[in-house]
Design a protein around this motif. Sequence first.
Motif, PDB file in Angstrom:
ATOM      1  N   HIS A  75       0.845  -1.188   0.000  1.00  0.00           N
ATOM      2  CA  HIS A  75       0.000   0.000   0.000  1.00  0.00           C
ATOM      3  C   HIS A  75       0.880   1.237   0.000  1.00  0.00           C
ATOM      4  N   ALA A  76       0.471   2.249  -0.748  1.00  0.00           N
ATOM      5  CA  ALA A  76       1.241   3.489  -0.771  1.00  0.00           C
ATOM      6  C   ALA A  76       0.361   4.730  -0.748  1.00  0.00           C
ATOM      7  N   GLN A  77      -0.931   4.581  -1.039  1.00  0.00           N
ATOM      8  CA  GLN A  77      -1.797   5.749  -1.099  1.00  0.00           C
ATOM      9  C   GLN A  77      -2.235   6.174   0.289  1.00  0.00           C
ATOM     10  N   LEU A  78      -2.283   7.474   0.526  1.00  0.00           N
ATOM     11  CA  LEU A  78      -2.614   8.026   1.823  1.00  0.00           C
ATOM     12  C   LEU A  78      -3.786   8.985   1.701  1.00  0.00           C
ATOM     13  N   SER A  79      -4.648   8.966   2.697  1.00  0.00           N
ATOM     14  CA  SER A  79      -5.735   9.934   2.740  1.00  0.00           C
ATOM     15  C   SER A  79      -5.173  11.309   3.101  1.00  0.00           C
ATOM     16  N   VAL A  80      -5.986  12.356   2.900  1.00  0.00           N
ATOM     17  CA  VAL A  80      -5.551  13.701   3.262  1.00  0.00           C
ATOM     18  C   VAL A  80      -5.210  13.751   4.755  1.00  0.00           C
ATOM     19  N   THR A  81      -6.050  13.120   5.586  1.00  0.00           N
ATOM     20  CA  THR A  81      -5.796  13.127   7.022  1.00  0.00           C
ATOM     21  C   THR A  81      -4.460  12.472   7.346  1.00  0.00           C
ATOM     22  N   GLU A  82      -4.145  11.351   6.690  1.00  0.00           N
ATOM     23  CA  GLU A  82      -2.873  10.672   6.937  1.00  0.00           C
ATOM     24  C   GLU A  82      -1.699  11.519   6.476  1.00  0.00           C
ATOM     25  N   GLN A  83      -1.852  12.219   5.342  1.00  0.00           N
ATOM     26  CA  GLN A  83      -0.786  13.089   4.863  1.00  0.00           C
ATOM     27  C   GLN A  83      -0.535  14.217   5.854  1.00  0.00           C
ATOM     28  N   ILE A  84      -1.609  14.763   6.396  1.00  0.00           N
ATOM     29  CA  ILE A  84      -1.460  15.830   7.383  1.00  0.00           C
ATOM     30  C   ILE A  84      -0.832  15.280   8.658  1.00  0.00           C
ATOM     31  N   ALA A  85      -1.192  14.052   9.036  1.00  0.00           N
ATOM     32  CA  ALA A  85      -0.573  13.430  10.214  1.00  0.00           C
ATOM     33  C   ALA A  85       0.932  13.282  10.010  1.00  0.00           C
ATOM     34  N   ILE A  86       1.358  12.908   8.805  1.00  0.00           N
ATOM     35  CA  ILE A  86       2.779  12.791   8.505  1.00  0.00           C
ATOM     36  C   ILE A  86       3.459  14.148   8.636  1.00  0.00           C
ATOM     37  N   ALA A  87       2.813  15.189   8.058  1.00  0.00           N
ATOM     38  CA  ALA A  87       3.386  16.529   8.141  1.00  0.00           C
ATOM     39  C   ALA A  87       3.475  17.006   9.590  1.00  0.00           C
ATOM     40  N   LEU A  88       2.456  16.680  10.377  1.00  0.00           N
ATOM     41  CA  LEU A  88       2.481  17.039  11.799  1.00  0.00           C
ATOM     42  C   LEU A  88       3.624  16.352  12.528  1.00  0.00           C
ATOM     43  N   ARG A  89       3.801  15.064  12.267  1.00  0.00           N
ATOM     44  CA  ARG A  89       4.885  14.339  12.923  1.00  0.00           C
ATOM     45  C   ARG A  89       6.238  14.947  12.557  1.00  0.00           C
ATOM     46  N   LYS A  90       6.372  15.314  11.282  1.00  0.00           N
ATOM     47  CA  LYS A  90       7.624  15.916  10.842  1.00  0.00           C
ATOM     48  C   LYS A  90       7.860  17.238  11.565  1.00  0.00           C
ATOM     49  N   GLU A  91       6.807  18.047  11.687  1.00  0.00           N
ATOM     50  CA  GLU A  91       6.946  19.338  12.354  1.00  0.00           C
ATOM     51  C   GLU A  91       7.282  19.148  13.833  1.00  0.00           C
ATOM     52  N   ILE A  92       6.634  18.191  14.476  1.00  0.00           N
ATOM     53  CA  ILE A  92       6.901  17.937  15.892  1.00  0.00           C
ATOM     54  C   ILE A  92       8.361  17.525  16.095  1.00  0.00           C
ATOM     55  N   MET A  93       8.855  16.644  15.193  1.00  0.00           N
ATOM     56  CA  MET A  93      10.230  16.176  15.308  1.00  0.00           C
ATOM     57  C   MET A  93      11.217  17.311  15.020  1.00  0.00           C
ATOM     58  N   ASN A  94      10.982  18.055  13.914  1.00  0.00           N
ATOM     59  CA  ASN A  94      11.942  19.070  13.493  1.00  0.00           C
ATOM     60  C   ASN A  94      11.982  20.269  14.435  1.00  0.00           C
ATOM     61  N   ALA A  95      10.820  20.648  14.952  1.00  0.00           N
ATOM     62  CA  ALA A  95      10.746  21.837  15.795  1.00  0.00           C
ATOM     63  C   ALA A  95      11.008  21.527  17.264  1.00  0.00           C
ATOM     64  N   GLY A  96      11.121  20.251  17.613  1.00  0.00           N
ATOM     65  CA  GLY A  96      11.377  19.889  18.995  1.00  0.00           C
ATOM     66  C   GLY A  96      10.213  20.164  19.921  1.00  0.00           C
ATOM     67  N   TYR A  97       8.983  20.103  19.369  1.00  0.00           N
ATOM     68  CA  TYR A  97       7.808  20.338  20.210  1.00  0.00           C
ATOM     69  C   TYR A  97       7.729  19.296  21.320  1.00  0.00           C
ATOM     70  N   ARG A  98       7.195  19.713  22.441  1.00  0.00           N
ATOM     71  CA  ARG A  98       6.979  18.831  23.572  1.00  0.00           C
ATOM     72  C   ARG A  98       5.491  18.761  23.876  1.00  0.00           C
ATOM     73  N   PRO A  99       5.047  17.771  24.644  1.00  0.00           N
ATOM     74  CA  PRO A  99       3.630  17.683  24.997  1.00  0.00           C
ATOM     75  C   PRO A  99       3.101  18.995  25.576  1.00  0.00           C
ATOM     76  N   GLY A 100       1.934  19.407  25.077  1.00  0.00           N
ATOM     77  CA  GLY A 100       1.314  20.646  25.518  1.00  0.00           C
ATOM     78  C   GLY A 100       1.577  21.822  24.615  1.00  0.00           C
ATOM     79  N   ASP A 101       2.588  21.760  23.744  1.00  0.00           N
ATOM     80  CA  ASP A 101       2.879  22.882  22.840  1.00  0.00           C
ATOM     81  C   ASP A 101       1.768  23.036  21.814  1.00  0.00           C
ATOM     82  N   ARG A 102       1.436  24.296  21.486  1.00  0.00           N
ATOM     83  CA  ARG A 102       0.364  24.593  20.551  1.00  0.00           C
ATOM     84  C   ARG A 102       0.785  24.283  19.120  1.00  0.00           C
ATOM     85  N   LEU A 103      -0.177  23.858  18.306  1.00  0.00           N
ATOM     86  CA  LEU A 103       0.030  23.581  16.884  1.00  0.00           C
ATOM     87  C   LEU A 103      -0.953  24.405  16.075  1.00  0.00           C
ATOM     88  N   SER A 104      -0.475  25.005  15.004  1.00  0.00           N
ATOM     89  CA  SER A 104      -1.319  25.850  14.164  1.00  0.00           C
ATOM     90  C   SER A 104      -1.559  25.199  12.815  1.00  0.00           C
TER      91      SER A 104
END
Length: 472
Positions: free
Chosen positions: A248-277
Amino acid sequence: MTASRGRPRIQETADQIVASVLATAGPRVSTAEFSTRRVAELTGLSQSVVSRAFRRIRRAGEHAGRRGGERGGEDEAIETIRAVETSGRALQLGRVRVSFPEILVEFREVAPAEERAVSPRPTAFGRRAAAVMAALEVSGARGWPEQGEAAPASGESVRGLRVVWRPGAIGWEEFAGSVAGLLDRCLPVDDAVPGDLLQQLAARAGRGLHGVDWRRGEPVETRQFSDSESLAVPEYPAPGRASRWLPHAQLSVTEQIAIALRKEIMNAGYRPGDRLSAAPLASRLGLGAGTVRTAMRRLADDGLLASGAGGFSVPQVTGADVIDLYAARLHVGMVLLRGCAVQPRHRLLPARLALGAVEAAAREGGGADVDQADLQFQQELADAAGLDQSARSFHALTLRVRMFISVLQLDYTPAVERIVHDDRRLMAELIAGRAEEAVRTWRAKLDNAVRHMSALAPEAFDADLWARLSRM
């Protein structure tokens, strides 16, 4: 790969299975690892059926029967093999580009000095050529919708050695037959179908080949697997499961956004409780802010984000959360593995190909690549079990695991060898039909995983709770 009237259905299915294997093999396709005997062992098909599939996928010599039937209206789309035959020169691939609604395959002549300097490897070349044809077959391009009047081909042809596919302009069989015919004219050496092209085709086989743009002599970025790859919502028709035998390789929009969120959390060093826009994600993905906020609400509903009056934030992850998650994955996974063990061996093919991605990531990537490839392998096993409700539940749990990995900033580099070992053992036991041995391997695998993740949770690992919940 059309079947003759009366041809047994098993051969059509075998063609699809073998095409998926070849399309995802990459440069290793020319090694003994992808001989007809080894592919037969991999797929559970007979060697004679696999050999026939190789020939049908490769289409070697088919162009000889097509020359008299070419239609004048197709000359612009296919500048035919007659140009090659009159030149008398051997060929090599020069460019492959897939950009909906067009596929361009271009060849170039080999200089006489190059012809004299090489040692032919006909068998190896034949497999590489078959991999190119297989990638085209599994791309799903033959099902692309027509786009009205076809635009002229872009780029420059090389002495007329160009084949172009546009839906509605020519038939798929004409296109594929012409590519096969030009491959017949190639010098039978590895460089005629280079490894960097095969790597691109393998990496994009599950995405309809969209984004492949290879040109001889130009450097390309190659990679085996990365979950953090930028994934925009496709503007071309999603191929779906162009071949059910591909991972499987196709992703829903929600899954794509989840991937982008994970990348942002990792790259920006966010911690639990930090706001996301939503705004930065919307800009990065080329989506409307409303679409992103809707997806983030779905993620919050699934517990993958925290939400409140002030918007969304990185969720808290406790030790109890980790144990709860892995206990659920353990028991759903046990059901799925028992389902896998009674399936025909060819149903496990996508998982076996996904296991190859785990091994490749271990050789060339980091711990994050291996871990994400491992999760994809697990999901392929879930889908192979034939238990749709359990597979969907497992998929939801996998999304949660991915988010926990990002929130806790986990590094799986020390566990790479163990992950690869466990995955290989799982696959071997399932192929042999040893369900309970597979379940025991799964139990040990998740025991290691829950302890690894819990080590970074803010609470101490409750070994007694895990023992109670994970009891088999």
